[in-house]
Enzyme design. Structure first.
Site, PDB file in Angstrom:
ATOM      1  N   ALA A  11      30.259  -2.582   6.823  1.00 19.93           N
ATOM      2  CA  ALA A  11      30.839  -1.881   5.662  1.00 19.93           C
ATOM      3  C   ALA A  11      31.037  -2.796   4.462  1.00 19.93           C
ATOM      4  O   ALA A  11      31.236  -2.318   3.345  1.00 19.93           O
ATOM      5  CB  ALA A  11      32.170  -1.265   6.063  1.00 19.93           C
ATOM      6  N   ASP A 179      14.177   5.791   8.373  1.00 19.26           N
ATOM      7  CA  ASP A 179      13.062   5.272   7.596  1.00 19.26           C
ATOM      8  C   ASP A 179      13.242   5.957   6.251  1.00 19.26           C
ATOM      9  O   ASP A 179      13.011   7.166   6.130  1.00 19.26           O
ATOM     10  CB  ASP A 179      11.713   5.667   8.228  1.00 19.26           C
ATOM     11  CG  ASP A 179      10.552   5.052   7.471  1.00 19.26           C
ATOM     12  OD1 ASP A 179      10.491   5.251   6.246  1.00 19.26           O
ATOM     13  OD2 ASP A 179       9.717   4.367   8.086  1.00 19.26           O
ATOM     14  N   HIS A 180      13.712   5.214   5.252  1.00 17.23           N
ATOM     15  CA  HIS A 180      14.172   5.920   4.044  1.00 17.23           C
ATOM     16  C   HIS A 180      13.037   6.635   3.307  1.00 17.23           C
ATOM     17  O   HIS A 180      13.285   7.533   2.513  1.00 17.23           O
ATOM     18  CB  HIS A 180      14.976   4.996   3.115  1.00 17.23           C
ATOM     19  CG  HIS A 180      14.174   4.061   2.269  1.00 17.23           C
ATOM     20  ND1 HIS A 180      13.729   2.846   2.707  1.00 17.23           N
ATOM     21  CD2 HIS A 180      13.737   4.175   0.990  1.00 17.23           C
ATOM     22  CE1 HIS A 180      13.064   2.248   1.740  1.00 17.23           C
ATOM     23  NE2 HIS A 180      13.046   3.025   0.678  1.00 17.23           N
ATOM     24  N   HIS A 242       7.156   2.541   6.896  1.00 14.78           N
ATOM     25  CA  HIS A 242       7.083   3.532   5.813  1.00 14.78           C
ATOM     26  C   HIS A 242       5.678   4.102   5.615  1.00 14.78           C
ATOM     27  O   HIS A 242       5.497   5.308   5.472  1.00 14.78           O
ATOM     28  CB  HIS A 242       7.522   2.911   4.477  1.00 14.78           C
ATOM     29  CG  HIS A 242       8.870   2.270   4.519  1.00 14.78           C
ATOM     30  ND1 HIS A 242       9.930   2.809   5.208  1.00 14.78           N
ATOM     31  CD2 HIS A 242       9.352   1.139   3.942  1.00 14.78           C
ATOM     32  CE1 HIS A 242      10.993   2.029   5.050  1.00 14.78           C
ATOM     33  NE2 HIS A 242      10.661   1.009   4.293  1.00 14.78           N
TER      34      HIS A 242
END
Ligand SMILES: NC(=O)C1=CN([C@@H]2O[C@H](COP(=O)(O)OP(=O)(O)OC[C@H]3O[C@@H](n4cnc5c(N)ncnc54)[C@H](OP(=O)(O)O)[C@@H]3O)[C@@H](O)[C@H]2O)C=CC1
Ligand SMILES: O=C1O[C@H](COP(=O)(O)O)[C@@H](O)[C@H](O)[C@H]1O
Length: 506
Positions: A11, A179-180, A242
């Protein structure tokens, strides 16, 4: 959405600050989160709840697409955050964490549903998963989920070992591998594109498509990540995850309607694509793979150093900062259609897009296409802008009887402003795994990539230097030229596209 607690490891880190808090805030403002919200942040730093909240607020001011203006909403959001100092290796810290989770659940009347988000280095994944299990942090009365960031393994073997270890504590259905690129709005809208346009769906195969090009070019170099990047290179950093995920998403034939119950079907179709990929062999890898590294040059008018002169990189480094590949899917839909993929750092511009080039025969809708050389294209633009554009031939008024390319932007491509992390965090909280990488896909991706890693290791693929600010090594152009194609929107083609923009209809 069920009520839940989001437990965030890491965080105090960079990803949390740049992506996770802004995404949560936007979801909160859009009323997409279950209320009351409870977020417990973890790190070694001795922060108080107040210091934590101040850091979250600062991250929103710096990185959120919507700066917090409504003070009341901001305070309501921050009220959800609590901090707990935790060292990943210390068992007693997990007991302390469990007490805090339970205390907040009691205080807020939450069900014991817990999402553990690991925004920490991958070397900690296994320990955290085991500690969660050993310390009973998942409750029998509710669900537990694990969200993990890339990288998932360093090669096929290490990925398998990691997966086995995680599987002891979490079932596959409880693991959400981010996996953005799968969170990018255009990727998420592919299904809508096909549903809304049966004509496009009908074009989606080797009968009509000549080739598919997937590009992710970046202007940035290695930045401050030398220690990480010099060990992974473009092949592991971008290609294995990606780029292959984009390939799967564009090549699958989605079922007519994807509901939450049918998500397995999406994964099944993606797996089929990976299984149909023509395998590579390390001895012949050089025929279909271009390995590049940037040398000094100029990016958007600014002179920049070559890779081996970057801070933290050894002058002898053979690491790849660029990869281009020609792939072939051997199934009845795609047999004979080359898929070209390329990604690199320090290239001419920041651009992420998929271009589907249609065969000339299919483009004969307007009959006399002879006078126009431009084939029909479908362009899925993910960055810098977002949009889905169809480029096809239209008749000109002057001179009459000729055809020139026009572009139509499809409504499905218009973004709603949501960022990848918003989509993905929302999906994970809903328990919808559609846009996460299933283990089977990750394993098959590593399997396909492993011969490239082996060939690089043994230096069987020559390292091509390219000038920073270019479109990559000339060999990458030659890869397409052999098949009679060229990369769309590079150099001269780019200028051509600028001219095309003037003729845009919508
Ligand atoms: N940053 C990015 O843009 C991206 C990052 N990722 C991935 O996300 C993950 C996190 O990256 P990032 O935020 O950049 O990393 P940072 O180095 O910025 O943050 C690491 C976090 O881990 C915590 N941490 C480290 N060691 C321990 C420990 N022993 N016990 C408890 N907490 C610990 C740190 O807390 P503290 O220092 O307080 O102990 C810190 O909060 C990585 O897997 C990375 O590969 C993926 C895509 C993009
Ligand atoms: O995962 C990563 O992606 C970024 C590029 O992401 P984008 O959304 O800006 O296209 C890349 O810079 C980074 O090296 C890689 O780890």
């Amino acid at each position: 959405m069920d009520s839940h607690t989001l437990v965030l490891f890491g965080a105090t880190g960079d990803l949390a600050k740049r992506k996770i808090y802004p995404a949560l805030f936007n979801l909160f403002i859009d009323r997409k989160l279950a209320l009351p919200l409870s977020v417990i942040g973890l790190g070694r730093r001795e922060w108080s709840d107040e210091t934590f909240k101040k850091n979250v607020e600062q991250s929103l001011r710096e990185f959120s697409r919507r700066a917090p203006q409504d003070e009341e909403a901001l305070q309501a959001f921050l009220e959800a955050f609590r901090y707990c100092t935790l060292d990943i290796g210390k068992k007693e810290d997990y007991q302390k964490l469990l007490k805090l989770i339970e205390h907040r659940e009691g205080e807020l009347g939450l069900e014991p549903n817990r999402l553990f988000y690991l925004s920490v280095g991958p070397e900690y994944f296994e320990t955290i998963a085991a500690q969660i299990q050993d310390n009973g942090l998942g409750s029998d009365e509710g669900w537990k989920r694990l969200v993990i960031e890339k990288p998932f393994g360093h090669d096929l073997k290490s990925a398998r070992v990691l997966n086995e270890k995680l599987s002891v504590a979490f079932a596959e259905s409880e693991i959400f591998r981010i996996d953005h690129y799968l969170g990018k709005p255009v990727v998420q809208k592919l299904e809508a594109l096909h549903q809304a346009n049966p004509e496009i769906k009908a074009l989606w195969s080797n009968r009509k498509v000549a080739n598919v090009q997937i590009t992710a070019s970046e202007t940035v170099g290695v930045e401050e990540r030398a220690g990480y990047y010099d060990h992974v290179g473009a092949v592991r950093d971008m290609f294995q995850n990606h780029m292959l995920q984009l390939l799967m998403m564009v090549a699958i034939h989605l079922p007519d309607k994807v509901s939450a119950d049918e998500v397995n079907e999406v994964h099944l179709h993606k797996k089929r694509v990976m299984k149909s990929l023509e395998p590579l062999h390390k001895h012949s890898a050089a025929a279909g793979i271009i390995r590049g590294q940037y040398k000094e040059g100029s990016v958007q008018g600014k002179p920049v150093a070559g890779y081996t002169s970057e801070p933290g990189i050894t002058p002898e480094s053979m690491n790849d900062t660029f990869i281009a590949a020609r792939l072939q899917i051997n199934d009845s839909d795609w047999e004979g259609v080359p898929f070209y993929i390329r990604t690199g750092k320090r290239m001419m511009d920041k651009s992420t897009r998929i271009v589907v080039e249609f065969k000339e025969e299919a483009a004969q809708l307007a009959a006399t296409a002879e006078k126009s050389k431009a084939p029909n294209l479908l362009v899925l633009e993910m960055s810098p802008g977002e949009g889905i554009t169809l480029q096809f031939k239209g008749p000109t008024f002057e001179p009459a009887g000729e055809f020139s390319p026009i572009q139509v932007e499809l409504p499905e491509g218009r973004g709603d402003g949501r960022e990848a992390y918003e989509n993905l965090i929302h999906d994970a909280l809903q328990g919808d795994p559609t846009f996460f990488a299933h283990w089977d896909e990750v394993e098959l991706s590593w399997e396909w990539v492993q011969p490239i890693l082996d060939a690089y290791e043994e230096n069987m693929v020559p390292l091509q230097l390219y000038a920073a600010g270019s479109c990559g090594p000339a060999e990458s152009d030659a890869l397409l030229a052999k098949d009679g194609f060229h990369w769309w929107f590079d150099d001269s083609a780019k200028q051509e596209s600028t001219t095309l923009k003037e003729k845009t209809l919508v």
